[in-house]
Design a protein around this motif. Structure first.
Motif, short mmCIF file in Angstrom:
data_model
loop_
_atom_site.label_atom_id
_atom_site.label_comp_id
_atom_site.label_asym_id
_atom_site.label_seq_id
_atom_site.Cartn_x
_atom_site.Cartn_y
_atom_site.Cartn_z
N THR A 261 0.80 -1.23 0.00
CA THR A 261 0.00 0.00 0.00
C THR A 261 0.83 1.28 0.00
OG1 THR A 261 -0.10 0.07 2.42
CG2 THR A 261 -1.79 -1.22 1.28
N GLY A 262 2.12 1.17 0.38
CA GLY A 262 2.94 2.36 0.49
C GLY A 262 2.74 3.14 1.76
N ASN A 263 1.86 2.67 2.67
CA ASN A 263 1.61 3.35 3.94
C ASN A 263 2.62 2.92 4.99
OD1 ASN A 263 -0.70 4.68 2.97
ND2 ASN A 263 -1.98 2.89 3.40
N GLN A 264 2.73 3.74 6.05
CA GLN A 264 3.54 3.38 7.20
C GLN A 264 2.76 2.36 8.03
OE1 GLN A 264 6.74 4.56 8.51
NE2 GLN A 264 6.96 4.99 6.31
N VAL A 265 3.38 1.22 8.31
CA VAL A 265 2.71 0.16 9.06
C VAL A 265 3.64 -0.37 10.14
CG1 VAL A 265 1.27 -0.54 7.12
CG2 VAL A 265 3.48 -1.63 7.44
N VAL A 266 3.00 -0.98 11.16
CA VAL A 266 3.71 -1.77 12.17
C VAL A 266 3.23 -3.21 12.00
CG1 VAL A 266 3.98 -2.25 14.62
CG2 VAL A 266 4.03 0.10 13.80
N LEU A 267 4.18 -4.16 11.95
CA LEU A 267 3.86 -5.55 11.67
C LEU A 267 4.07 -6.41 12.90
CD1 LEU A 267 5.62 -5.77 8.20
CD2 LEU A 267 3.21 -5.42 8.62
N LEU A 268 3.09 -7.27 13.20
CA LEU A 268 3.19 -8.27 14.26
C LEU A 268 3.28 -9.64 13.59
CD1 LEU A 268 1.83 -5.78 15.71
CD2 LEU A 268 0.84 -7.44 17.28
N THR A 269 4.28 -10.44 13.98
CA THR A 269 4.51 -11.74 13.35
C THR A 269 4.33 -12.85 14.35
OG1 THR A 269 6.88 -11.88 13.84
CG2 THR A 269 6.22 -10.60 11.90
N TRP A 270 4.06 -14.06 13.82
CA TRP A 270 4.04 -15.27 14.65
C TRP A 270 4.48 -16.44 13.79
CZ3 TRP A 270 3.15 -14.93 19.78
CH2 TRP A 270 3.21 -16.13 20.49
N PRO A 271 5.55 -17.16 14.22
CA PRO A 271 6.06 -18.27 13.41
C PRO A 271 5.18 -19.51 13.53
CG PRO A 271 7.30 -18.09 15.43
CD PRO A 271 6.35 -16.93 15.43
N MET A 272 5.10 -20.26 12.43
CA MET A 272 4.43 -21.56 12.44
C MET A 272 5.51 -22.62 12.63
SD MET A 272 1.96 -20.91 9.16
CE MET A 272 1.03 -19.38 8.97
N VAL A 273 5.65 -23.08 13.86
CA VAL A 273 6.73 -24.02 14.19
C VAL A 273 6.16 -25.42 14.26
CG1 VAL A 273 8.53 -24.60 15.86
CG2 VAL A 273 7.91 -22.21 15.48
N HIS A 274 6.73 -26.32 13.48
CA HIS A 274 6.34 -27.72 13.50
C HIS A 274 7.59 -28.58 13.48
CE1 HIS A 274 2.88 -25.59 11.72
NE2 HIS A 274 2.16 -26.48 12.42
N ALA A 275 7.64 -29.53 14.40
CA ALA A 275 8.78 -30.45 14.51
C ALA A 275 10.09 -29.69 14.64
CB ALA A 275 8.82 -31.38 13.29
N GLY A 276 10.06 -28.59 15.40
CA GLY A 276 11.28 -27.84 15.68
C GLY A 276 11.73 -26.92 14.56
N ALA A 277 10.96 -26.80 13.48
CA ALA A 277 11.37 -25.95 12.36
C ALA A 277 10.24 -24.98 12.03
CB ALA A 277 11.71 -26.79 11.13
N VAL A 278 10.60 -23.80 11.54
CA VAL A 278 9.63 -22.78 11.13
C VAL A 278 9.23 -23.06 9.69
CG1 VAL A 278 9.21 -20.34 10.77
CG2 VAL A 278 10.59 -21.09 12.71
#
Length: 675
Positions: A144-161
């Protein structure tokens, strides 16, 4: 004496007024400075809870994705489009794989695939390295070209993302201050903004300032420089960086790299006091003139008895003198004062006697009470009973003066209790609830707390608490609740739970579709009971339960219906996938060999499958169709899978479906033939 008294009075009033006003200004500034820090810290905690709530929601949604899902755009699009809660918390959502390739994107325009690479983004790199949720600094969105703040969460399965779920907050659209600033607080208006650790503005009352540096704000430009000169400290309790013109505090937001800035104008804060000083000076001048005239007339008349009254007043609380002894005979104001003081001495003696009696009675009540009793004021213990000290395993001296929050097992419980308490008092009702508390050594226990205010019209005067240890009662209640919904032999859910879940799935159609129910019955189980006894049969039922549980998802419901009959509810599972699960359960149980008294015991399993359709009017018929299919599997030679075919599906349909005179059924042909 009159002239000297008038001059002294005028000078005293002037000096006192000046000193008191200066002190009032200083105390006002000190109090407001503390308030600014406390409110900045409170705003930071409130914002933290809001952001943590968003992260938890993101984490809960990420947990629903599995590695195979990332290779199926239709699954990703359907699930991302169904995240209605997240869509209210974020302006955009997107999923990227472990290589940083964006797989699916959702915003107000809808859910769609997006070909972007975010592998170079710091927030993505940190998420992979730390394997936890990350809150980014303000960045420019590549979409979008806008200023944003991003929140992330990893999908971890069997010790790997395997992938990352990302939520975007557009700074120009969402006002994060709305979660921390009370719009009704107009008594002491303050400027509140939120920045990251580098000073980039995340939230500002003026939307155009978001995304810019705090140095662009003339109100906080100097405060930011002083904060940098102090070493850029980030404290949860707040840092005071005030100057002569502004009261400014900055507090760190727990769990993020953000800061909450709060600032107030000193001149506006002190304006009412300075106006009051001018008015007080005029009033004091008029009072001095009036008092000078009155003093000249009354001084000689009042002076002599007043001196004797002073001598008696010096011994006002002397217990060696009777309340009615030593008072001078006087008329006028001195005589009236003498009578008032004499009456006060008498009443004080009576009150002390009554207080001593009440204290003795109260001490006896506290000592004999079979429950813990405490009195708190301003959330601190002022009075505690011996039984309360025993329950908390804490000496009385270590409790008095301490905050009540100290005895709660978690801060979240304490902060949840406070609004409930206020709500009960507001409607003039006593408060009662069950909470987990801590003994001195850190041992938790369940307690029933009851409370009511000392003064119903003024709860701030103090609160009376009673406390009972109900740990055994809670444990018994929990055990009863578990036994009512679970099979005691296998630990699986019982028939009641299965029927409730089936009924809910039927009532929630079509949103609950596709779904299937399996019914399976063990083959050759009775000979084990007859030849080896019920202990062997029970052991085999437990082993079968464990084998079947390894073949279903954690969201599926595996239940023991009774005897050697079991049921499985597969929600959001089409019929072909349910057939594979049924075959896997059959194979797992068939391969099970349980050693018993030198023998290897085996059983087979006949499985019936029934998919959920729009034709079912209740859960009982759905379960009956699966049971009928199970009987069909037994009639076909046991150790096989049969399915109840939904009405309207003709022969020659999907692979594996056949039609016979006994009804429509699904035959696991290939698997059965190879075995």
């Amino acid at each position: 004496m009159t002239v000297a008294g008038v001059l002294a009075l005028a000078l005293g009033i002037g000096v006192t007024a000046t000193v008191l006003m200066l002190r009032a200004e200083g105390e006002t500034l000190d109090a407001q400075r503390r308030m600014v820090l406390e409110e900045a810290s409170h705003d930071a905690l409130t914002l933290s809870r809001h952001v943590v709530g968003q992260q938890r929601a993101l984490g809960a949604a990420a947990g629903q994705f599995h590695p195979p899902d990332l290779a199926r755009p239709d699954v990703l699009q359907a699930r991302l489009a169904g995240e209605h809660v997240l869509s209210t918390l974020f302006d955009a959502l997107f999923i990227v794989d472990a290589k940083g390739r964006m797989l699916m994107f959702r915003d107000d325009a809808g859910t769609r695939p997006m070909s972007l690479d975010v592998a170079d983004r710091p927030y993505f790199i940190r998420t992979l390295e730390e394997r936890r949720g990350i809150i980014s600094e303000p960045v420019t969105s590549r979409v979008t070209g806008n200023q944003v703040v991003l929140l992330t969460w990893p999908m971890v399965h069997a010790g790997a993302v395997s992938g990352v779920l990302v939520g975007a907050i557009t700074l120009q659209r969402r006002d994060l201050l709305a979660t921390v600033v009370d719009p009704t607080n107009t008594e002491h208006p303050a400027l509140v903004i939120i920045t990251d650790a580098a000073g980039k503005i995340i939230a500002h009352p003026t939307a155009d300032m978001r995304g810019h540096s705090i140095e662009a704000d003339p109100f906080l430009h100097g405060a930011f420089k002083r904060w940098q000169e102090a070493g850029s400290p980030a404290e949860l309790s707040g840092i005071d960086i005030s100057d002569r013109e502004h009261l400014t505090g900055v507090a760190a937001v727990p769990g993020t790299d953000w800061l909450v800035w709060r600032s107030q104008d000193v001149a506006g804060l002190l304006a009412p006091l300075r106006d009051g000083r001018t008015e007080a000076t005029r009033v004091a001048a008029g009072v001095v003139v009036v008092l000078a005239v009155g003093l000249a007339i009354m001084l000689r008349w009042l002076l002599r008895p007043l001196y004797r009254l002073e001598k008696r007043a010096d011994r006002l609380f002397d217990s060696d003198i009777a309340p009615d002894e030593g008072w001078p005979a006087a008329t006028g104001e001195v005589g009236q004062l003498q009578r008032v003081l004499r009456r006060s001495v008498r009443e004080r003696a009576l009150i002390e006697e009554r207080n001593n009696q009440v204290l003795q009675q109260l001490s006896s009540v506290l000592a004999a009470a079979p429950v813990g009793i405490a009195v708190t004021r301003a959330d601190q213990f002022e009075l505690v009973s011996a039984h309360l000290c025993q329950l908390l395993d804490t000496p009385q001296d270590d409790l008095l003066g301490q905050p009540m929050q100290l005895v709660f097992a978690s801060n979240e419980d304490y902060f949840a209790m406070a609004p409930q308490l206020a709500a009960s008092f507001k409607v003039s009702q006593p408060y009662a609830a069950e909470w987990q508390l801590l003994r001195r050594g850190g041992q938790p226990f369940w307690a029933r707390l009851s409370a009511q205010p000392v003064n119903p019209h003024a709860p701030a005067d103090g609160i009376i608490w009673t406390l009972q240890d109900i740990t055994r009662e809670v444990a018994s209640r929990t055990a009863l609740e578990w036994s009512a919904t679970h099979d005691s032999l296998t630990g699986l859910a019982n028939r009641t739970v299965l029927e409730e879940r089936l009924a809910r799935a039927v009532s929630q159609r079509p949103g609950s579709m596709p779904a299937c129910v399996l019914m399976f019955d063990l083959d050759h189980f009775k000979p084990i009971n007859d030849e080896f006894g019920h202990a062997a049969g029970d052991a085999m039922l437990r082993a079968v339960s464990q084998a079947a549980a390894t073949q279903v998802r954690s969201v599926d419901l595996l239940a023991r219906i009774g005897g050697d009959e079991f049921g499985v509810l597969l929600e959001h599972c089409p019929a072909d996938a349910a057939q594979r699960v049924a075959v896997a359960i059959r194979d797992a149980i068939s391969e099970l060999a349980m050693p018993w008294e030198g023998r290897s015991l085996r059983v087979g399993v006949s499985i019936g499958l029934a998919p959920l359709t729009a034709d079912y009017t209740d859960a009982a018929q759905w379960l009956a169709d699966a049971d009928q299919a199970c009987y069909g599997a037994k009639a076909a030679g046991r150790n096989t899978v049969r399915s109840h075919l939904p009405a309207g599906l003709a022969a020659g349909g999907p692979l594996g479906w056949q039609q016979s005179a006994q009804g429509l059924r699904l035959v696991a042909q290939r698997t059965s033939n190879t075995r």
